[in-house]
Design an enzyme around this catalytic site. Structure first.
Site, PDB file in Angstrom:
ATOM      1  N   GLY A  31       0.795  -1.222   0.000  1.00  0.00           N
ATOM      2  CA  GLY A  31       0.000   0.000   0.000  1.00  0.00           C
ATOM      3  C   GLY A  31       0.826   1.270   0.000  1.00  0.00           C
ATOM      4  N   LEU A  33       0.298   3.693  -2.168  1.00  0.00           N
ATOM      5  CA  LEU A  33       0.644   3.475  -3.570  1.00  0.00           C
ATOM      6  C   LEU A  33       1.189   4.720  -4.255  1.00  0.00           C
ATOM      7  CD1 LEU A  33      -2.541   1.400  -4.488  1.00  0.00           C
ATOM      8  CD2 LEU A  33      -0.305   0.546  -3.753  1.00  0.00           C
ATOM      9  N   HIS A  37       3.711   1.433  -8.337  1.00  0.00           N
ATOM     10  CA  HIS A  37       2.711   0.366  -8.194  1.00  0.00           C
ATOM     11  C   HIS A  37       1.741   0.374  -9.381  1.00  0.00           C
ATOM     12  CE1 HIS A  37       3.680   1.224  -3.821  1.00  0.00           C
ATOM     13  NE2 HIS A  37       3.887  -0.069  -3.877  1.00  0.00           N
ATOM     14  N   GLN A 153      14.404  -8.897  -4.288  1.00  0.00           N
ATOM     15  CA  GLN A 153      13.106  -9.509  -3.940  1.00  0.00           C
ATOM     16  C   GLN A 153      12.482 -10.194  -5.168  1.00  0.00           C
ATOM     17  OE1 GLN A 153       9.751  -7.773  -1.478  1.00  0.00           O
ATOM     18  NE2 GLN A 153       9.041  -7.137  -3.487  1.00  0.00           N
ATOM     19  N   SER A 186       7.391   3.976  -1.184  1.00  0.00           N
ATOM     20  CA  SER A 186       6.472   4.460  -0.147  1.00  0.00           C
ATOM     21  C   SER A 186       7.264   5.084   0.997  1.00  0.00           C
ATOM     22  CB  SER A 186       5.634   3.300   0.382  1.00  0.00           C
ATOM     23  OG  SER A 186       4.998   2.647  -0.693  1.00  0.00           O
ATOM     24  N   ARG A 187       8.468   4.584   1.227  1.00  0.00           N
ATOM     25  CA  ARG A 187       9.277   5.088   2.344  1.00  0.00           C
ATOM     26  C   ARG A 187       9.841   6.490   2.086  1.00  0.00           C
ATOM     27  NH1 ARG A 187      10.701  -0.697   3.120  1.00  0.00           N
ATOM     28  NH2 ARG A 187      10.037  -1.239   5.241  1.00  0.00           N
TER      29      ARG A 187
END
Ligand code: PAF
Length: 282
Positions: A31, A33, A37, A153, A186-187
Site C-alpha cells: 500500500g 501506492l 505500483h 526480492q 512508499s518510504r
C-alpha cells in the site's frame, strides 16, 4: 471493484472464476501506492480477465527494530487510485486472518536471499516468500508482477516460483523514478526536504559508476569503490552496501559487463532506501 478481506472468501471466489476459464493477474503490495505500483497494474491489465491487487503490510518481513508500526498507510487514497486503473478485486486481509494464532509455517529461499539485503535484514526474505506464497495460494494468479526497485526480492520470488513449480509467470517492471531520478518508494514519505535532497546520492552514485563503466572501467571493485566514496562524501547518508552483481545469480562480479547490475542500500536519517541500475553503454 470488489473488496475482499477474508482469504477464504477470496480463494473460493477465484476458484469459481478460474473454473469458468478466467485468467488472473496479481500485484501484491504493502500500500501507500505511487506511480511505481500503478505501472505494475498497467503491465498486466491487458493480459488477464481478472486483476487483483493486495494491500497487506506483512509483519513477518519486518525485524522488531524496523518500521512496521510507522509504515505509511492510506487505504482510502489507495482504493481510489486502483479503482481508476481497472482493478477488479482489492484484497485487504488483516494480520489475524493471514497469521491466526498458532501459525507456524514458513517458506525460505536459501541462496539468493542470503546476500545483500538479506544480510542487512536477516529474516526479511523469509517473511516475503512466506507471505507471497500464501497470497499466491489465495489469489491463484496466472501472472504476478513485481517492481525492479526491489530487484533482489523479484529474483528471490521468481526462484521460489520456479523451485516450487508454482503455476504462475513472474513479470518484472522497471523502476519508476521522480523527475530528479529518485526511485519511487512508499518510504520516501518519511524524508524531510533536506533528506529528500540527500537521498539523491543513491541514484547519483549509480550514475557515477555507470559513467565510469562507459569510460571503459571493467573492474567491479573499482566501481564499488567509486560508489562508496561518492556516498560517503554526502551529508546525512550512511552507506549500508554497494554491490556489482550478475543480474541473475546476484553473485559479485570482478570483471563486469553490459547487463550486470549495480545495487545500493543506504540510510538517509533513519530511513533505509535501496536502488539499482543495469550497466549499459548508452
Ligand atoms: O514489495 C512489497 O511491497 C512486499 O515485499 C510484498 C511483495 C508485497 C510482500 O509483502
Amino acid at each position: 471493484m470488489r473488496v475482499f478481506e477474508s482469504p477464504q472468501e477470496l480463494q473460493q471466489y477465484i476458484t469459481e472464476e478460474k473454473r469458468k476459464g478466467k485468467t488472473v493477474g496479481f500485484v501484491p503490495t504493502m500500500g501507500f501506492l505511487h506511480e511505481g505500483h500503478l505501472s505494475l497494474l498497467r503491465a498486466v491489465r491487458p493480459d488477464v480477465d481478472i486483476l487483483v491487487m493486495s494491500i497487506f503490510v506483512n509483519p513477518l518481513q519486518f525485524a522488531p527494530s524496523e518500521d512496521l508500526k510507522t509504515y505509511p498507510r492510506d487505504i482510502a487514497k489507495d482504493q481510489a487510485m486502483v479503482e481508476k486503473e481497472g482493478v477488479d478485486i482489492l484484497f485487504l486481509p488483516s494480520d489475524e486472518s493471514m497469521y491466526p494464532s498458532g501459525y507456524s509455517t514458513y517458506v525460505g529461499e536459501i541462496e539468493l536471499s542470503q546476500r545483500w539485503c538479506g544480510k542487512s535484514r536477516p529474516g526479511h526474505f523469509r517473511g516475503v516468500t512466506t507471505v507471497v506464497l500464501k497470497l499466491f495460494n489465495i489469489v491463484q494468479p496466472d501472472i504476478s508482477v513485481f517492481g525492479e526497485k526491489d530487484y533482489q526480492q523479484a529474483k528471490v520470488i521468481a526462484k521460489m516460483a520456479s523451485d516450487l513449480n508454482l503455476p504462475v509467470t513472474i513479470r518484472t517492471c522497471p523502476i519508476v523514478r521522480e523527475p530528479d531520478g529518485l526511485a519511487m518508494s512508499s518510504r520516501n514519505s518519511y524524508l524531510t526536504s533536506e533528506q529528500r535532497q540527500a537521498a539523491l546520492a543513491l541514484t547519483n552514485s549509480l550514475d557515477y559508476a555507470i559513467n565510469e563503466f562507459r569510460k571503459g572501467v571493467r573492474q567491479g571493485n573499482y566501481l564499488i569503490q567509486a560508489m562508496c566514496l561518492y556516498i560517503q562524501t554526502q551529508d546525512n547518508v550512511k552507506l549500508d552496501y554497494v554491490a556489482c552483481v550478475d543480474k541473475d545469480t546476484l553473485s559479485p562480479k570482478e570483471h563486469v559487463d553490459v547487463g550486470d547490475r549495480l545495487l545500493v542500500a543506504a540510510y538517509v536519517g533513519e530511513t533505509r532506501l535501496i536502488d539499482n541500475k543495469p550497466l549499459t553503454l548508452e
